[in-house]
Design an enzyme around this catalytic site. Structure first.
Site, PDB file in Angstrom:
ATOM      1  N   PRO A  38       0.496  -1.180  -0.171  1.00  0.00           N
ATOM      2  CA  PRO A  38      -0.102   0.003   0.471  1.00  0.00           C
ATOM      3  C   PRO A  38       0.941   1.330   0.163  1.00  0.00           C
ATOM      4  O   PRO A  38       1.840   1.534   0.555  1.00  0.00           O
ATOM      5  CB  PRO A  38      -0.825   0.044   0.974  1.00  0.00           C
ATOM      6  CG  PRO A  38      -0.661  -1.358   1.757  1.00  0.00           C
ATOM      7  CD  PRO A  38       0.456  -2.220   1.109  1.00  0.00           C
ATOM      8  N   CYS A  39       0.328   1.733  -0.864  1.00  0.00           N
ATOM      9  CA  CYS A  39       1.575   3.519  -1.380  1.00  0.00           C
ATOM     10  C   CYS A  39       1.645   4.010  -0.580  1.00  0.00           C
ATOM     11  O   CYS A  39       2.018   5.699  -0.027  1.00  0.00           O
ATOM     12  CB  CYS A  39       1.194   3.661  -2.526  1.00  0.00           C
ATOM     13  SG  CYS A  39      -0.301   4.533  -2.615  1.00  0.00           S
ATOM     14  N   GLN A  40       0.053   4.331   0.765  1.00  0.00           N
ATOM     15  CA  GLN A  40      -0.543   6.133   1.366  1.00  0.00           C
ATOM     16  C   GLN A  40       1.132   5.836   2.219  1.00  0.00           C
ATOM     17  O   GLN A  40       1.236   7.961   2.236  1.00  0.00           O
ATOM     18  CB  GLN A  40      -1.428   5.909   2.204  1.00  0.00           C
ATOM     19  CG  GLN A  40      -2.592   5.357   1.483  1.00  0.00           C
ATOM     20  CD  GLN A  40      -3.346   4.200   0.809  1.00  0.00           C
ATOM     21  OE1 GLN A  40      -2.210   3.339   1.167  1.00  0.00           O
ATOM     22  NE2 GLN A  40      -4.388   4.157   0.447  1.00  0.00           N
TER      23      GLN A  40
END
Length: 411
Positions: A118-120
């Protein structure tokens, strides 16, 4: 060639690799709705392959339910979707389930691992909005677990996808650590920033694509030729019926035949007659007035509306210094949209429909088209969940072209 899909999301990356000829052994994803989306897509591919797409269409038309759809195919079609949070405590359980999937597929090895944490936690915008710059976010270190899968399965090649902010997170120290760990695991790699627009996707979406290969395996980072096309966003939406705010039009409701872009990109095929998820949000009157103002600024002056440009009666926020581009039109006269992100699941202000006769935010299906998802790709769960799945995904068209190049190099 067999691939393992980590942090699968709704399957944008795996869709591309499946269409390029790779065999998906297992998909690991934490989100329940995304897992169901992956199952439904697996069923689609199976039914399409055996020539029974009518059964899938019955599901789209809600003539049968999910249980009836899933029970109509062999169990292995849906049982390779593994719902897990990838963490240190359950790695062995995940490995056991992957072993079962490999056994069912008579697969002796994993040729390729794909995915991206996940890139957040790496996102520049995400760090700006978090008081601690997301330094305490455990997702910062999921790349370490990705590498554990490299050590376990020793694939010939791997693909690691993430946001450009990966390079600058924690002053670049996380990327440096990632690079060291990859090399210590026995892999050579290259990292490049690629834009989905160059792959023929109608979206400016820059991502870091790391491609690595085992030190004893002969491989090179593929050369990507830019895809040229002449159509624009208006053309992307041209066959979809108009919507009022809060309206939905699903079923066999295309208003015209597919144009060349829709066909060539794989968004529509000649057999597609059923439209799903063409749903529009409801909007309060103030937002509708802002949307119209944003459209007028763009089409009359080619100016993007800033929040502090609005008249006082339309301003409900006190912050007039940052995040001023919170309202943005998906410009119909351009060949590309701005980047689709998961925030669209919260509101549609940043994705205002291009048509001055449709003052609303874009529908789920329109957002999926911007991401190059085929119209026959069904997203499970609520509208909010569907938007989130789409915003987080890798564009399937980008993934397919990349996968084809990798397939050629691996052969």
């Amino acid at each position: 060639m067999n691939y393992l899909d980590l942090f699968s999301g709704a399957g944008g990356l795996s869709e591309g690799f499946t269409n390029a000829g790779f065999n998906g052994i297992a998909h690991i994803e934490i989100d329940e709705n995304a897992c169901k989306t992956l199952k439904t897509r697996n069923v689609y591919h199976y039914l399409n392959e055996i020539g029974n797409i009518d059964l899938y269409n019955k599901y789209l038309l809600k003539q049968i339910n999910a249980e009836e759809l899933y029970s109509s195919v062999p169990k292995y079609i849906t049982e390779n979707i593994l719902q897990y949070e990838i963490n240190e405590s359950n790695l062995e359980s995940i490995y056991d389930d992957i072993s079962e999937c490999m056994s069912i597929n008579n697969a002796s090895e994993i040729d390729l691992i794909i995915g991206g944490p996940p890139c957040q936690a790496y996102s520049i915008i995400g760090r700006a909005r978090d008081s601690n710059g997301m330094k305490n976010d455990i997702r910062n270190y999921l790349y370490i677990l990705y590498i554990e899968f490299l050590k376990k399965y020793k694939p010939k090649v791997f693909i690691f996808e993430n946001v450009v902010g990966l390079f600058s997170a924690h002053e670049g120290k996380l990327y440096q650590d990632l690079a060291i760990r990859i090399q210590e695991s026995g892999y050579t790699f290259e990292a490049k920033i690629l834009d989905s627009f160059d792959f023929g996707v109608m979206q400016k979406r820059k991502r870091v694509i790391i491609i690595g290969w085992r030190n004893d395996y002969s491989f090179n980072y593929p050369i990507i030729e830019k895809v040229e096309f002449k159509e624009n966003i208006f053309d992307l939406f041209s066959d979809l019926p108009s919507l009022k705010p809060g309206e939905q039009k699903n079923g066999a409701v295309y208003i015209k035949n597919a144009n060349s872009y829709l066909i060539n990109s794989g968004i529509r095929n000649l057999e597609d007659t059923i439209l799903t998820w063409h749903n529009s949000r409801s909007h309060i009157s103030r937002d509708l007035e802002i949307y119209q103002t944003a459209q007028e600024y763009w089409y009359k002056n080619k100016i993007r509306l800033k929040y502090d440009m609005l008249p006082p009666h339309l301003q409900s926020q006190n912050n007039l210094k940052s995040f001023l581009d919170r309202y943005k039109v998906v410009a119909g006269d351009l060949q590309y949209s701005h980047t689709m992100v998961a925030h669209i699941s919260r509101d549609g202000h940043y994705y205002i429909h291009p048509d001055i006769n449709q003052i609303r935010s874009i529908s789920v299906r329109e957002s999926a088209r911007i991401q190059s998802f085929p119209d026959n790709y069904y997203f499970e769960g609520s509208r909010t969940s569907a938007f989130k799945q789409i915003g987080n995904a890798v564009p399937p068209l980008m993934a397919k072209i990349l996968a084809k190049k990798i397939y050629e190099n691996m052969k």
